[in-house]
Enzyme design. Sequence first.
Site: not given
Length: 495
Positions: A16, A118-119, A128, A257, A259, A261-262, A348
């Site tokens: 990241r 992600s966020h 990831k 979010d 991507d 996943d949340r 998550h």
Amino acid sequence: MTNTIDFSAFGKNDIRGIYGQNVTEELFYYTGKGFVKYIEEKTGLYPNDIWISITRDARLHSESLSKALIKGITHAGANAVNLDVAPTPIGYYSEFAAFPETICKDVVISGALIVTASHNPSEYNGLKMTFNKSSLNEEEIKKVKEQTMLQMNNDITSVKHGESRLYNIIPQYIDFLVSKFGHIGEGIKVVVDSANGTGGVVAPKLYRDLGCEVIELYSEPDGRFPNHHPNPSALSTLDDIKKKVVETGADLGIAFDGDSDRLGVIDAEGNALTGDVLLYIYAQDVIKELSLRGEKPVVVSEVKCSQVLYDEINNNGGIAIMAKTGHGYIKSKMKETDAILAGEMSGHMFFKDRYYGFDDAVYAGCRIIEIIAKNKKANSEFKLSDLLEPFNRVCTLEEVRHTCKNELKKKVLSSVSEKIKNDNTIFGTKINDIVTIDGLRIIFEDGFALIRQSNTEPVFTLRFEAVTKEKATHYKKVMVSLLDEIIQECTDSED
């Protein structure tokens, strides 16, 4: 290619960083090669027998990074299945999916690489990684980093390049979930806010196929995130969906979010549910079902969660386990404890019950729709808030994010720990215990205070809970004052 790559983007849970600085096409090219070598050593497979799926989010630079990644994979002699723009969980799902013979006949996907930050803000990107149906943990990521550095220093291209094939797996994923849930959504109205991330390419259609009436917000992927930041754990991003839920009389709202996943969930009154509250709802449902079979399910969560969550799970037929924050740590703890469910404050949610155990916000949306539908059949006036009475007994303050330079965080946290351990009365209340799984969770008879380092940003995360708002606010005031003092001391010592 040069040998001036900055490897600082390799972190504890993923890669990241800021695109163009420590996240570049060059880094991803060699990471692709390094990941192939990592799989070779783990499996003994020849490169031409290795297949890796590639998924990316909607960020403006994700396409060029994924191309560099695929180039690295194929130059190492391995093969790539390009799943294009899709939620991160679909990358995870690809390791379990059966691919058509026209894509990769008689082969198994060895791992998934997902280009996403992600966020994080739009200037960020990352990666990831999974292998053998599990996310890489901190030690495994270090091994990939080592292999990537070796590939950079010994840049050899395979005589025979691997193949790259494009495949739209989304229809297959939707059909799979519809086969699992049927028409559970009939009579349920849901607002879906995809925040211009990847959720919009899957969730609205899926939830309609489940029978829901779906009202969409910001479904078109746009890596500039023009409407609001894609982070449902930040209350400021939920204003539009809260308003729309109340305005339309929806049963709930689901916000993703960047991507997917949340997730964040909004109840019918327009209230946002925190991650621990949401996990509690899921845990109630799972424990109720499994207890009928005489099972005592294990539920994993993280140090930031309310004590109410842990107490209620333990008191109602489950076993609650506390773990470090971070999807890699949570998944490792699930495997270690054979947990059936897990979740984080960030949204998550991990279901091994009736699913594969990875964090999939789109799937978690199906489960909350199912819970509401089941309860509405028994009581047409049912609302999610009906399930949350235990949380009314305490006051949990909104999370505090306190800025601190990354290079100072370890030293600052050590000094905070030392001062608290040397003065048991610093908070004006006796300290019963200090949990050091992830930062410091200071436990009092009537609540707790938490300080931990963020894994991805230059901040400390602080949380406070007590039986009254006044007491929780007092704990916050003491901790913030102590933290400010120590950060200043450490900053001065650096100058």
